[in-house]
Enzyme design. Structure first.
Site, short mmCIF file in Angstrom:
data_model
loop_
_atom_site.label_atom_id
_atom_site.label_comp_id
_atom_site.label_asym_id
_atom_site.label_seq_id
_atom_site.Cartn_x
_atom_site.Cartn_y
_atom_site.Cartn_z
N LYS A 189 11.93 3.71 7.11
CA LYS A 189 12.61 4.55 6.14
C LYS A 189 14.11 4.50 6.41
O LYS A 189 14.57 4.84 7.50
CB LYS A 189 12.11 6.00 6.26
CG LYS A 189 10.70 6.22 5.71
CD LYS A 189 10.66 6.11 4.21
CE LYS A 189 9.31 6.55 3.65
NZ LYS A 189 9.25 6.44 2.18
N LYS A 212 1.21 4.06 -6.72
CA LYS A 212 0.74 5.24 -6.01
C LYS A 212 -0.10 6.07 -6.98
O LYS A 212 0.30 6.28 -8.13
CB LYS A 212 1.91 6.08 -5.48
CG LYS A 212 2.74 5.38 -4.41
CD LYS A 212 3.91 6.26 -3.98
CE LYS A 212 4.74 5.58 -2.90
NZ LYS A 212 5.96 6.36 -2.56
N ASP A 259 -0.78 4.97 5.22
CA ASP A 259 -0.76 5.49 6.59
C ASP A 259 -0.63 7.01 6.66
O ASP A 259 -0.46 7.56 7.75
CB ASP A 259 0.36 4.84 7.39
CG ASP A 259 1.76 5.20 6.86
OD1 ASP A 259 1.85 5.67 5.71
OD2 ASP A 259 2.74 4.98 7.58
#
Length: 318
Positions: free
Chosen positions: A141, A237, A289
């Protein structure tokens, strides 16, 4: 059909930070249909969603509900996702079959998933990279003007690990242009959403030796025309697409238009990831994850091992 919705909280193993902020817990909504079918969603402030607004959307639904009618009753987003996945779970339980059988798909196999390193100081990110250096894929990130030091630190900590990078819309065109050669030098395999959605036109004007993935710029099939010439890959997603039904259709259409596929997630429990294991079959990158970042999870959680994330047990979903 009885539709119940509850707010559930899962503690994180450690504080998780992206360019937009930090959190220490995952707040999710769980939908249960007729006391049996379950689905989970994660309302996301970036898309104007709150726990309250998504709950209200779900409670607005009529008792007579089908998979087909749901697609027009609610827009793409978290509310429709939880209900759509709960409908699939309910159908599977009523039929005594697995969801992939109902869909006419092969039984899913384990898929290697990325493990995400939270945004932090270079020293901390290097230490986290070293602890996870043996994982098959690391996701970093980023999304600040000071990311070069973080990139170098992670590579020192995990010199051989495959790496993908997620900027969460945090870079400007100039920052990305400066960083891109270094991303390639450091062996980064893909960069996710380097520029803000709606301000990403520059991506169509530059060479892309490093694949660029649309995340915030891609929600459902209606997003695809706006991505042309700018992106090489789309991150699907469930919470953005509005459920497994639309996500599978988006995957098929995106592949037909020449995009590679990434399957990602919000920060939720194994129940949220379970339907996505079907979606993730054979894609370029899987990032499911969420449960690995939690200090607690659902009963009958997903199995993660050296082969990746496994499909759900029937006791969890589907």
């Amino acid at each position: 059909m009885q539709i119940d919705v509850t707010h559930d909280v899962f503690r994180l193993a450690q504080v998780f930070t992206i360019a937009r902020g930090s959190r220490s817990q995952a707040d999710v909504l769980t939908v249960t249909l007729d006391g049996v079918g379950r689905g989970e969603c994660v309302p996301y402030a970036r898309y104007g969603e709150t726990l309250e607004s998504v709950t209200a959307q779900i409670k607005s639904l009529p008792e007579t509900l089908t998979q087909k009618s749901l697609q027009t009753l609610l827009p793409a987003g978290a509310a429709r996702n939880a209900v759509d996945c709960a409908l699939w779970d309910l159908a599977a339980k009523q039929a005594g079959r697995r969801v992939w059988d109902l869909l006419g798909l092969p039984a899913p196999r384990p898929e290697i998933t990325a493990f995400t390193l939270s945004l932090d100081t270079p020293d901390t990110m290097q230490a986290q990279a070293a602890l996870n250096a043996k994982r098959p894929l690391l996701k970093i990130k980023l999304g600040t003007p000071d990311d070069m030091a973080r990139l170098e630190a992670v590579r020192r900590g995990a010199p051989d690990a495959p790496i993908i990078v997620d900027a969460n819309e945090g870079w400007t065109a100039d920052i990305y242009a400066d960083l891109a050669p270094h991303l390639i030098r450091l062996g980064v395999r893909m960069v996710e959403q380097p520029l803000p959605a709606g301000d990403d036109g520059m991506l169509a004007e530059i060479a892309r030796p490093l694949p660029v993935c649309a995340d915030e710029s891609c929600h459902d099939r209606a997003s695809l025309p706006g991505l042309k010439g700018k992106y090489d890959m789309v991150n699907i997603k469930l919470d953005k697409a509005g459920g497994l039904t639309e996500a599978l259709a988006l995957k098929s259409e995106a592949i037909a238009q020449g995009y590679d596929i990434m399957v990602g997630c919000m920060l939720g429990s194994s129940l949220a990831m379970a339907p996505a294991t079907i979606l993730a079959q054979g894609v370029a990158f899987t990032d499911l994850d969420g449960p690995l970042l939690l200090a607690e999870d659902r009963d009958a959680p997903l199995l993660f091992d050296e082969h990746g994330v496994h499909p759900p047990a029937a006791a969890l979903w589907g």
